[in-house]
Design a protein around this motif. Structure first.
Motif, PDB file in Angstrom:
ATOM      1  N   ARG A   1       0.845  -1.219   0.000  1.00 28.23           N
ATOM      2  CA  ARG A   1       0.000   0.000   0.000  1.00 28.23           C
ATOM      3  C   ARG A   1       0.866   1.248   0.000  1.00 28.23           C
ATOM      4  N   TYR A   2       2.084   1.124  -0.495  1.00 24.85           N
ATOM      5  CA  TYR A   2       3.044   2.240  -0.470  1.00 24.85           C
ATOM      6  C   TYR A   2       2.476   3.470  -1.180  1.00 24.85           C
ATOM      7  N   GLY A   3       2.558   4.617  -0.495  1.00 24.27           N
ATOM      8  CA  GLY A   3       2.089   5.882  -1.059  1.00 24.27           C
ATOM      9  C   GLY A   3       0.576   5.921  -1.215  1.00 24.27           C
ATOM     10  N   ASP A   4      -0.112   4.944  -0.551  1.00 25.82           N
ATOM     11  CA  ASP A   4      -1.573   4.867  -0.675  1.00 25.82           C
ATOM     12  C   ASP A   4      -2.002   4.703  -2.129  1.00 25.82           C
ATOM     13  N   ILE A   5      -1.182   3.990  -2.880  1.00 26.47           N
ATOM     14  CA  ILE A   5      -1.422   3.831  -4.314  1.00 26.47           C
ATOM     15  C   ILE A   5      -1.949   2.422  -4.576  1.00 26.47           C
ATOM     16  N   HIS A   6      -2.859   2.311  -5.537  1.00 26.90           N
ATOM     17  CA  HIS A   6      -3.548   1.038  -5.694  1.00 26.90           C
ATOM     18  C   HIS A   6      -2.974   0.067  -6.714  1.00 26.90           C
ATOM     19  N   THR A   7      -2.181   0.534  -7.689  1.00 29.72           N
ATOM     20  CA  THR A   7      -1.641  -0.441  -8.644  1.00 29.72           C
ATOM     21  C   THR A   7      -0.131  -0.590  -8.452  1.00 29.72           C
ATOM     22  N   SER A   8       0.357  -1.801  -8.736  1.00 32.77           N
ATOM     23  CA  SER A   8       1.797  -2.091  -8.571  1.00 32.77           C
ATOM     24  C   SER A   8       2.615  -1.180  -9.466  1.00 32.77           C
ATOM     25  N   GLU A   9       2.094  -0.948 -10.659  1.00 33.83           N
ATOM     26  CA  GLU A   9       2.820  -0.132 -11.627  1.00 33.83           C
ATOM     27  C   GLU A   9       3.048   1.289 -11.093  1.00 33.83           C
ATOM     28  N   GLU A  10       1.998   1.861 -10.544  1.00 30.98           N
ATOM     29  CA  GLU A  10       2.124   3.225  -9.998  1.00 30.98           C
ATOM     30  C   GLU A  10       3.028   3.252  -8.757  1.00 30.98           C
ATOM     31  N   ARG A  11       2.948   2.182  -7.967  1.00 29.23           N
ATOM     32  CA  ARG A  11       3.825   2.115  -6.774  1.00 29.23           C
ATOM     33  C   ARG A  11       5.292   2.043  -7.176  1.00 29.23           C
ATOM     34  N   ARG A  12       5.572   1.299  -8.242  1.00 32.31           N
ATOM     35  CA  ARG A  12       6.963   1.208  -8.709  1.00 32.31           C
ATOM     36  C   ARG A  12       7.445   2.584  -9.160  1.00 32.31           C
ATOM     37  N   ARG A  13       6.598   3.269  -9.909  1.00 31.23           N
ATOM     38  CA  ARG A  13       6.968   4.603 -10.413  1.00 31.23           C
ATOM     39  C   ARG A  13       7.186   5.568  -9.252  1.00 31.23           C
ATOM     40  N   TYR A  14       6.310   5.493  -8.272  1.00 30.31           N
ATOM     41  CA  TYR A  14       6.406   6.353  -7.092  1.00 30.31           C
ATOM     42  C   TYR A  14       7.726   6.096  -6.370  1.00 30.31           C
ATOM     43  N   LEU A  15       8.071   4.819  -6.186  1.00 32.67           N
ATOM     44  CA  LEU A  15       9.313   4.485  -5.477  1.00 32.67           C
ATOM     45  C   LEU A  15      10.528   4.995  -6.256  1.00 32.67           C
ATOM     46  N   LEU A  16      10.540   4.765  -7.570  1.00 32.44           N
ATOM     47  CA  LEU A  16      11.675   5.237  -8.385  1.00 32.44           C
ATOM     48  C   LEU A  16      11.803   6.750  -8.272  1.00 32.44           C
ATOM     49  N   ASP A  17      10.670   7.422  -8.214  1.00 26.49           N
ATOM     50  CA  ASP A  17      10.688   8.881  -8.113  1.00 26.49           C
ATOM     51  C   ASP A  17      11.260   9.333  -6.759  1.00 26.49           C
ATOM     52  N   GLN A  18      10.910   8.600  -5.695  1.00 24.31           N
ATOM     53  CA  GLN A  18      11.410   8.949  -4.357  1.00 24.31           C
ATOM     54  C   GLN A  18      12.932   8.893  -4.274  1.00 24.31           C
ATOM     55  N   ILE A  19      13.557   8.012  -5.074  1.00 24.46           N
ATOM     56  CA  ILE A  19      15.020   7.862  -4.978  1.00 24.46           C
ATOM     57  C   ILE A  19      15.700   8.247  -6.298  1.00 24.46           C
ATOM     58  N   LYS A  20      15.068   9.153  -7.033  1.00 21.70           N
ATOM     59  CA  LYS A  20      15.608   9.475  -8.363  1.00 21.70           C
ATOM     60  C   LYS A  20      17.001  10.121  -8.298  1.00 21.70           C
ATOM     61  N   ASP A  21      17.306  10.794  -7.170  1.00 25.51           N
ATOM     62  CA  ASP A  21      18.623  11.440  -7.051  1.00 25.51           C
ATOM     63  C   ASP A  21      19.646  10.594  -6.289  1.00 25.51           C
ATOM     64  N   VAL A  22      19.260   9.391  -5.916  1.00 20.75           N
ATOM     65  CA  VAL A  22      20.180   8.540  -5.149  1.00 20.75           C
ATOM     66  C   VAL A  22      21.099   7.795  -6.135  1.00 20.75           C
ATOM     67  N   PRO A  23      22.431   7.918  -5.937  1.00 25.01           N
ATOM     68  CA  PRO A  23      23.349   7.268  -6.883  1.00 25.01           C
ATOM     69  C   PRO A  23      23.336   5.746  -6.780  1.00 25.01           C
ATOM     70  N   GLU A  24      23.850   5.128  -7.817  1.00 24.29           N
ATOM     71  CA  GLU A  24      23.776   3.671  -7.948  1.00 24.29           C
ATOM     72  C   GLU A  24      24.265   2.924  -6.699  1.00 24.29           C
TER      73      GLU A  24
END
Ligand code: IMP
Length: 200
Positions: free
Chosen positions: A89-112
């Motif tokens: 239920r990460y970010g209170d989001i209902h689809t896995s696809e949107e949750r993945r996008r949300y997570l990638l966005d949260q760490i977009k500036d974090v280096p490899e």
């Protein structure tokens, strides 16, 4: 043949358990098989273990059979271990696809080198009388910058690369995922346990 209920409404997980528990020589009943497909158990625990126990016991009681349930999720170091037990239920989001996008966005500036993460899984077996046993598994790896998917796997699979590999769980062969994954590790321990339990 002995029978146990697999307490999950997640079809991806149910399919994985069919493979992972094949060696236990037990017939796996889905919630639909026992007319409980509408039964969703609230996960009120604060750890994977507590949530898995809550679910396993609730399904065992409701079905009056032995039931197995797990709790699992993805813990990202750069997010202080989030989404963790809130992965579904990460970010209170209902689809896995949107949750993945949300997570990638949260760490977009974090280096490899700082994109380390692990999947964790706790599996609990319960009878209608109470909790019997639990097993755990962890799989360490890292989070990609974009989704890398070939339609295999589910949830966060397309953004997680297990340590020692250069493909995500969404790209790797299903059998490789079972070999490496948190659920695979916990399930192999559970198969061992199930061999020694007198399931009624
Ligand atoms: P649960 O059903 O409460 O255990 O929620 C687990 C959530 O964690 C799932 O909905 C997925 O989003 C994520 N998750 C757990 N295991 C995996 C996995 O093997 N691959 C991808 N995502 C997973």
């Amino acid at each position: 043949m002995r029978q146990i209920v697999i307490g999950t409404t997640n079809l991806g997980k149910m399919n994985e358990y069919q493979v992972l528990l094949a060696g236990a020589n037990i017939r796996l009943l889905s919630l639909r098989d026992i007319g409980l497909s509408a039964m969703d158990v609230e996960e009120t625990g604060t750890t994977f273990s507590e949530n898995a126990q809550i679910k396993a016991f609730a399904y065992a009681k409701a079905s009056n059979r032995w039931a197995l349930a797990d709790d699992s999720g993805l813990c990202v170091d750069a997010l202080g271990g989030a989404p963790g037990i809130y992965s579904a239920r990460y970010g209170d989001i209902h689809t896995s696809e949107e949750r993945r996008r949300y997570l990638l966005d949260q760490i977009k500036d974090v280096p490899e080198e700082k994109r380390t993460a692990y999947f964790e899984c706790v599996i609990v077996i319960a009878s209608p009388e109470g909790i019997i046993a639990q097993t755990e598994g962890r799989c360490y790896g890292s989070i990609t910058f974009t989704e890398l998917d070939e339609g295999k796997g589910f949830g966060y699979d397309p953004i997680f690369i297990p340590q020692g590999y250069d493909k995500t769980f969404g790209q790797l062969d299903e059998m490789i995922k079972h070999e490496l994954s948190h659920r695979g590790i916990a399930a192999r321990k559970m198969v061992e346990l199930l061999h020694n339990l007198a399931i009624s």
